[in-house]
Design a protein around this motif. Structure first.
Motif, mmCIF file in Angstrom:
data_model
loop_
_atom_site.group_PDB
_atom_site.id
_atom_site.type_symbol
_atom_site.label_atom_id
_atom_site.label_comp_id
_atom_site.label_asym_id
_atom_site.label_seq_id
_atom_site.Cartn_x
_atom_site.Cartn_y
_atom_site.Cartn_z
ATOM 1 N N THR A 65 0.846 -1.196 0.000
ATOM 2 C CA THR A 65 0.000 0.000 0.000
ATOM 3 C C THR A 65 0.876 1.238 0.000
ATOM 4 O O THR A 65 2.020 1.210 0.468
ATOM 5 C CB THR A 65 -0.917 0.036 1.244
ATOM 6 O OG1 THR A 65 -0.109 0.021 2.417
ATOM 7 C CG2 THR A 65 -1.872 -1.137 1.265
ATOM 8 N N ASP A 66 0.316 2.329 -0.524
ATOM 9 C CA ASP A 66 1.038 3.595 -0.461
ATOM 10 C C ASP A 66 0.488 4.440 0.689
ATOM 11 O O ASP A 66 -0.477 4.057 1.353
ATOM 12 C CB ASP A 66 1.007 4.334 -1.806
ATOM 13 C CG ASP A 66 -0.371 4.802 -2.232
ATOM 14 O OD1 ASP A 66 -1.280 4.927 -1.383
ATOM 15 O OD2 ASP A 66 -0.550 5.081 -3.432
ATOM 16 N N LYS A 67 1.091 5.609 0.923
ATOM 17 C CA LYS A 67 0.695 6.436 2.060
ATOM 18 C C LYS A 67 -0.689 7.059 1.896
ATOM 19 O O LYS A 67 -1.286 7.500 2.867
ATOM 20 C CB LYS A 67 1.758 7.504 2.329
ATOM 21 C CG LYS A 67 2.051 8.408 1.169
ATOM 22 C CD LYS A 67 3.265 9.262 1.461
ATOM 23 C CE LYS A 67 3.714 9.971 0.212
ATOM 24 N NZ LYS A 67 5.068 10.473 0.343
ATOM 25 N N SER A 68 -1.245 7.024 0.664
ATOM 26 C CA SER A 68 -2.606 7.520 0.422
ATOM 27 C C SER A 68 -3.663 6.450 0.646
ATOM 28 O O SER A 68 -4.847 6.723 0.549
ATOM 29 C CB SER A 68 -2.732 8.046 -1.014
ATOM 30 O OG SER A 68 -1.832 9.101 -1.225
ATOM 31 N N GLY A 69 -3.229 5.221 0.906
ATOM 32 C CA GLY A 69 -4.167 4.127 1.139
ATOM 33 C C GLY A 69 -4.480 3.293 -0.092
ATOM 34 O O GLY A 69 -5.261 2.347 -0.019
ATOM 35 N N ASN A 70 -3.886 3.650 -1.239
ATOM 36 C CA ASN A 70 -4.074 2.836 -2.441
ATOM 37 C C ASN A 70 -3.353 1.506 -2.272
ATOM 38 O O ASN A 70 -2.350 1.415 -1.565
ATOM 39 C CB ASN A 70 -3.543 3.564 -3.675
ATOM 40 C CG ASN A 70 -4.315 4.831 -3.958
ATOM 41 O OD1 ASN A 70 -5.533 4.873 -3.827
ATOM 42 N ND2 ASN A 70 -3.601 5.885 -4.330
ATOM 43 N N ILE A 71 -3.872 0.500 -2.931
ATOM 44 C CA ILE A 71 -3.376 -0.868 -2.787
ATOM 45 C C ILE A 71 -2.855 -1.346 -4.137
ATOM 46 O O ILE A 71 -3.481 -1.114 -5.172
ATOM 47 C CB ILE A 71 -4.514 -1.780 -2.289
ATOM 48 C CG1 ILE A 71 -4.971 -1.293 -0.913
ATOM 49 C CG2 ILE A 71 -4.090 -3.240 -2.270
ATOM 50 C CD1 ILE A 71 -6.363 -1.704 -0.550
ATOM 51 N N TYR A 72 -1.725 -2.046 -4.118
ATOM 52 C CA TYR A 72 -1.102 -2.574 -5.327
ATOM 53 C C TYR A 72 -0.863 -4.061 -5.116
ATOM 54 O O TYR A 72 -0.288 -4.463 -4.106
ATOM 55 C CB TYR A 72 0.219 -1.854 -5.613
ATOM 56 C CG TYR A 72 0.025 -0.361 -5.705
ATOM 57 C CD1 TYR A 72 -0.221 0.238 -6.928
ATOM 58 C CD2 TYR A 72 0.022 0.427 -4.563
ATOM 59 C CE1 TYR A 72 -0.446 1.607 -7.016
ATOM 60 C CE2 TYR A 72 -0.202 1.789 -4.636
ATOM 61 C CZ TYR A 72 -0.436 2.379 -5.861
ATOM 62 O OH TYR A 72 -0.670 3.726 -5.937
ATOM 63 N N ALA A 73 -1.332 -4.866 -6.044
ATOM 64 C CA ALA A 73 -1.108 -6.310 -5.998
ATOM 65 C C ALA A 73 -0.464 -6.721 -7.316
ATOM 66 O O ALA A 73 -0.685 -6.092 -8.353
ATOM 67 C CB ALA A 73 -2.417 -7.067 -5.790
#
Length: 168
Positions: A65-73
């Protein structure tokens, strides 16, 4: 894979076959195995769950996850050409904190590829590492063939939405 968000939620990514229950949510596989990404509260209550995949085999190998709360898989998908030859293609998907899909990137080479791991740096760079077989392309960068299976490391700017560099 497992990671936490800045606000203390948990995000899990993996694969499943058939029907997969997460609380009251049931995900149904479209093929042999599909990918799921699920977000949970600190108290382990499901916030949302998403399914990704095709009729063959799909696998998630990493999540962050990034600091903005987005999620990457990230992981790979198995596909079949018109001659019934199987191939793997790497992918990375970006999801908003609410689970909405933001974008998906596919990496293709001549004979197969996969993303093994991802990590997001404090500099808002999504780092990806994986392997590929045969010549290919990633974000406009050519993946040269050096041996039977080769590895790559790439840096994708989340601020500029482009690859900063790719090394193979």
């Amino acid at each position: 894979g497992l990671t936490t968000t800045a606000d203390g939620h948990y995000v899990v990514a993996g694969n499943f076959t058939g029907a997969f229950s997460l609380g009251d949510t049931v995900l149904n596989s479209a093929g042999e195995a599909d990918v799921y990404v699920a977000k949970f509260t600190r108290e382990a209550e499901l916030v949302w769950a998403k399914r990704f995949g095709n009729e063959l085999y799909d696998m998630a190998l990493s999540v962050d996850t990034d600091k903005s709360g987005n999620i990457y898989a990230a992981g790979f998908v198995v596909s079949e050409d018109s001659k019934r030859n199987l191939d793997t293609d790497a992918w990375v998907v970006a999801l908003a904190a609410d689970g909405e899909e933001l974008w998906t990137e596919h990496i293709t080479s001549a004979q197969g590829d996969l993303i093994v791991d991802i990590a997001i740096g404090a500099d808002d760079i999504l780092y990806l590492t994986g392997e590929y077989a045969g010549p290919g392309e990633l974000g406009g960068y050519r993946l040269e063939e050096f041996g039977e299976t080769d590895m790559f490391l790439a840096a994708y700017s989340l601020l500029n939405n482009r690859y900063e560099w790719v090394e193979a």
